[in-house]
Design a protein around this motif. Structure first.
Motif, short mmCIF file in Angstrom:
data_model
loop_
_atom_site.label_atom_id
_atom_site.label_comp_id
_atom_site.label_asym_id
_atom_site.label_seq_id
_atom_site.Cartn_x
_atom_site.Cartn_y
_atom_site.Cartn_z
N GLU A 302 0.72 -1.06 0.11
CA GLU A 302 0.00 0.05 -0.17
C GLU A 302 0.77 1.46 0.10
O GLU A 302 0.32 2.24 -0.69
N VAL A 303 2.05 1.31 0.79
CA VAL A 303 2.83 2.44 0.61
C VAL A 303 3.49 2.61 -0.65
O VAL A 303 3.68 3.82 -1.20
N ILE A 304 3.83 1.56 -1.40
CA ILE A 304 4.45 1.71 -2.67
C ILE A 304 3.24 2.37 -3.75
O ILE A 304 3.51 2.91 -4.44
N ALA A 305 2.20 1.77 -3.31
CA ALA A 305 0.94 2.35 -4.11
C ALA A 305 0.78 4.07 -4.15
O ALA A 305 0.34 4.78 -4.88
N LEU A 306 0.80 4.24 -2.70
CA LEU A 306 0.77 5.67 -2.32
C LEU A 306 1.94 6.60 -3.16
O LEU A 306 1.53 7.57 -3.58
N ALA A 307 3.07 5.94 -3.10
CA ALA A 307 4.23 6.45 -3.82
C ALA A 307 3.99 6.60 -5.27
O ALA A 307 4.26 7.60 -5.73
N ARG A 308 3.30 5.62 -5.89
CA ARG A 308 3.14 5.42 -7.31
C ARG A 308 2.12 6.45 -7.62
O ARG A 308 2.17 7.05 -8.83
N LEU A 309 1.30 6.78 -6.97
CA LEU A 309 0.19 7.62 -7.34
C LEU A 309 0.80 9.31 -6.82
O LEU A 309 -0.10 10.20 -7.06
N GLY A 310 1.85 9.39 -6.60
CA GLY A 310 2.71 10.72 -6.30
C GLY A 310 1.99 11.47 -4.99
O GLY A 310 2.34 12.56 -4.81
N ARG A 311 1.41 10.64 -4.07
CA ARG A 311 1.13 11.09 -2.67
C ARG A 311 1.92 11.29 -1.79
O ARG A 311 1.77 11.99 -0.68
N VAL A 312 2.98 10.33 -1.75
CA VAL A 312 4.13 10.57 -0.68
C VAL A 312 5.55 10.43 -1.79
O VAL A 312 5.75 9.71 -2.81
N HIS A 313 6.36 11.22 -1.00
CA HIS A 313 7.58 11.47 -1.89
C HIS A 313 8.79 11.53 -0.89
O HIS A 313 8.75 12.73 -0.06
N THR A 314 9.80 10.76 -0.90
CA THR A 314 10.90 10.86 0.26
C THR A 314 11.77 11.89 -0.30
O THR A 314 12.34 11.96 -1.53
N GLU A 315 12.28 12.71 0.65
CA GLU A 315 13.21 13.82 0.55
C GLU A 315 14.69 12.93 0.58
O GLU A 315 15.04 12.19 1.67
N VAL A 316 15.50 12.79 -0.35
CA VAL A 316 16.51 11.93 -0.56
C VAL A 316 17.83 12.73 -0.83
O VAL A 316 17.97 13.47 -1.42
N GLU A 317 18.96 12.26 -0.13
CA GLU A 317 20.29 12.74 -0.47
C GLU A 317 21.02 11.55 -0.63
O GLU A 317 21.00 10.60 0.02
N THR A 318 21.72 11.47 -2.04
CA THR A 318 22.06 10.15 -2.29
C THR A 318 23.80 10.23 -2.06
O THR A 318 24.51 11.33 -2.01
N PHE A 319 24.45 9.12 -1.76
CA PHE A 319 25.88 9.02 -1.38
C PHE A 319 26.21 7.63 -2.19
O PHE A 319 25.56 6.66 -2.27
N PRO A 320 27.65 7.80 -2.65
CA PRO A 320 28.28 6.62 -3.24
C PRO A 320 28.54 5.65 -1.96
O PRO A 320 28.60 5.95 -1.08
N LEU A 321 28.75 4.24 -2.57
CA LEU A 321 28.80 3.07 -1.35
C LEU A 321 30.12 3.58 -0.70
O LEU A 321 30.34 3.40 0.59
N GLU A 322 31.28 4.23 -1.36
CA GLU A 322 32.51 4.77 -0.49
C GLU A 322 32.24 5.44 0.43
O GLU A 322 32.87 5.68 1.47
N GLU A 323 31.17 6.40 0.58
CA GLU A 323 30.88 7.31 1.30
C GLU A 323 29.83 6.85 2.33
O GLU A 323 29.15 7.97 3.11
N THR A 324 29.46 5.82 2.60
CA THR A 324 28.60 5.15 3.45
C THR A 324 28.76 5.89 4.81
O THR A 324 28.01 6.26 5.51
N VAL A 325 30.07 5.48 5.34
CA VAL A 325 30.38 5.96 6.71
C VAL A 325 30.14 7.39 6.90
O VAL A 325 29.65 7.75 8.08
N ARG A 326 30.66 8.26 5.80
CA ARG A 326 30.29 9.50 6.06
C ARG A 326 28.97 9.66 6.10
O ARG A 326 28.11 10.69 7.00
N ALA A 327 27.97 9.24 5.41
CA ALA A 327 26.45 9.13 5.51
C ALA A 327 26.09 9.02 6.73
O ALA A 327 25.15 9.83 7.48
#
Ligand code: NAD
Ligand code: ZN
Ligand code: ZN
Length: 344
Positions: A302-327
């Protein structure tokens, strides 16, 4: 392949490990995105022996099917999927009723918790853990599996109380909390009151649909009460995504008679029932306190359905795997808005 592994208390290491092979009924996923959850910090802080080592962390995963093991017919290479991270025993009353998040035998079992997780180029999981994500970006799909699912489940637990005209206080507007605000906005007509120690988190709360925001400080309880007490009332639901002493005290001070306190955060605070000198009002009568855990597979759908409807959107900051510790360092410092997502 490269993987970020828990090798001991407080120790995360980026290392080379063999690419895992899927056994019968399993699939190998090429990880497209893996969220960095605050729970991973609690895992890092746990004493030796609490979690298996070495173990690849990461329990919030989406990716592409790379190889299907024997007997897997529903999934083919190239299919995109989100991973339902919980893995219960499959035999107990919790699991058999479709609530693996209530497994009696393996209370915190799952991908990145009791077996290798998604902070790696590939992860092997039982095919039964996969859910289709359609055309969602993988960096959006991954956080839904925990930062989306856990607040969705908490809201489901108290949905009958979330009537129009009632108040819901959301404490801690991080990865989970900013999704909670959106889930409330998308699926209820309650007034959402967001509380955080960070002004940037409160700005995010307003942007994603909170009606009121308050700094989490000594004045917060009084300010919230002034809002909800006209006429005398209280918050019907308090979602606490922090659960330290200060926030459990705030929750019990603002919750309405007959209301609900949901302690989702793993901050280790105490919920005291006895009135003390600093907190004169007793916990209101008929209040229900709960400790929700993650959610069910059906709720994730159901959460995936909400996102596919555009009703929820995660605020995301991406990092490469090498920067996981920094994240994770930035997450611990309170310096991530929304979710940090690792893209291996
Ligand atoms: P996060 O670090 O992304 O967000 C935490 C937020 O709380 C931040 O915005 C921070 O500024 C705020 N905060 C910190 N102290 C505060 C205080 N005293 N008052 C108000 N706000 C405060 O964390 P997250 O990944 O969203 O996880 C939140 C909590 O939920 C963690 O404890 C995590 O372990 C737990 N969790 C529980 C479950 C479950 O199933 N019960 C599942 C996932 C995460
Ligand atoms: Zn988590
Ligand atoms: Zn079980």
């Amino acid at each position: 392949m490269r993987a970020v592994r828990l090798t001991g208390p407080g120790t995360l290491e980026l290392m080379d490990v063999p690419v895992p092979e899927p056994g019968p009924g399993e699939v190998r996923i090429k990880v497209g995105a893996a969220g960095a959850c605050h729970s991973d910090l609690h895992i890092l802080d746990a004493p030796a022996g609490a979690y298996p080592v070495p173990m690849t962390l990461g329990h919030e995963i989406a990716g592409t099917v790379d190889r299907a093991g024997d007997g897997v017919t529903a999934w083919r290479p190239g299919d995109r999927a989100a991973i339902y991270g919980i893995q219960g025993c499959g035999h107990c009353r919790g699991c058999l009723s479709g609530r693996e998040n209530q497994c009696r035998t393996v209370p915190v079992g799952g991908v990145g918790l009791s077996r290798d997780g998604g902070l790696a180029e590939y992860v092997v999981v039982p095919a039964s853990r996969l859910l289709p994500t359609g055309d969602l970006e993988l960096t959006q799909a991954a956080p839904l599996t925990d930062a989306g699912l856990t607040p969705y489940h908490a809201v489901e637990l108290v949905r009958p109380a979330l009537r129009p005209g009632t108040f819901c206080v959301v404490i801690g507007i991080g990865g989970l909390g900013h999704m909670a605000v959106q889930i409330l906005a998308a699926t209820t007509a309650v007034t959402v009151i967001a509380v955080d120690t960070s002004d940037a988190a409160l700005e995010l709360a307003t942007r994603v649909g909170a009606h009121h925001t308050f700094r989490s400080d000594a004045e917060a309880a009084g300010r919230i009460r002034a809002l909800v007490d006209d006429p005398p009332d209280g918050a019907d639901v308090v979602l606490d995504f922090v659960s330290v002493d200060a926030t459990t005290r705030l929750g019990r001070t603002v919750v309405a008679t007959g209301g609900h306190l949901l302690l989702v955060g793993l901050g280790g605070g105490q919920l005291t029932l006895k009135p003390t000198a600093e907190e004169p009002p007793p916990v209101p009568l008929e209040v229900t306190a709960r400790i929700p855990f993650w959610g069910t597979r059906a709720e994730l759908q159901e959460v995936i359905a909400l996102a596919r409807l555009g009703r929820v959107h995660t605020e995301v900051e991406t990092f490469p795997l090498e920067e996981t510790v920094r994240a994770y360092e930035r997450l611990r410092a309170g310096d991530i808005r929304g979710r940090a997502v690792i893209v291996p």
